[in-house]
Scaffold this motif. Structure first.
Motif: not given
Length: 148
Positions: A73-76, A99-112, A135-138
């Motif tokens: 994914y490419i997030f904007y 962004l955290r919610v969307v990443c969790e929903e899509m199973g994204v674990k690694n983000l650059s 934001t991403f703690q936990g």
């Protein structure tokens, strides 16, 4: 050592587009008007295209639009209404929460990411680091922030 349930945030010198690990999703900040005419946003626009696809998502300030490219994914991250505005801290924080919610929903674990919010948007780097940490703690994500 990276634990599977611990958030890991690292800032490293390098080129986001050539140095990120293969398969990492990417994210950067934009305005709701989707202009992306300057800075790293312009590079994202030319590299990943999909402007119409982003427009059709009809996302607003505090939300995240995305494209799927090459199995990632490419997030904007939409932090402000117009390209010439500066984001408020509240809108920046709302957008990162989304962004955290969307990443969790899509199973994204690694983000650059680049140094979001700090370039043309002028948010202090220390503030941005603190917001990302809070934001991403936990979560069980790994975020790499690149700077040249």
């Amino acid at each position: 050592m990276e634990s599977s349930d611990t958030f890991n945030f690292t800032e490293i010198q390098g080129d986001l587009f050539t140095d990120h690990p293969p398969g990492d999703s990417l994210a950067h900040c934009i305005s709701e008007d989707l202009r992306m005419g300057k800075g790293i946003a312009d590079i994202f626009k030319k590299k990943f295209r999909g402007l119409q696809e982003l427009k059709e998502q009809n996302k607003k300030v505090g939300q995240v639009a995305y494209l799927e490219r090459d199995g990632r994914y490419i997030f904007y991250i939409i932090t402000k209404e117009k390209y010439f505005h500066k984001p408020s801290k509240a809108n920046f924080e709302r957008a990162l929460n989304d962004l955290r919610v969307v990443c969790e929903e899509m199973g994204v674990k690694n983000l650059s990411i680049p140094r979001i919010g700090t370039g043309l948007d002028k948010l202090p780097l220390e503030y941005v680091h603190n917001v990302i940490d809070a934001t991403f703690q936990g979560s069980d994500m790994r975020i790499l922030m690149y700077y040249l």
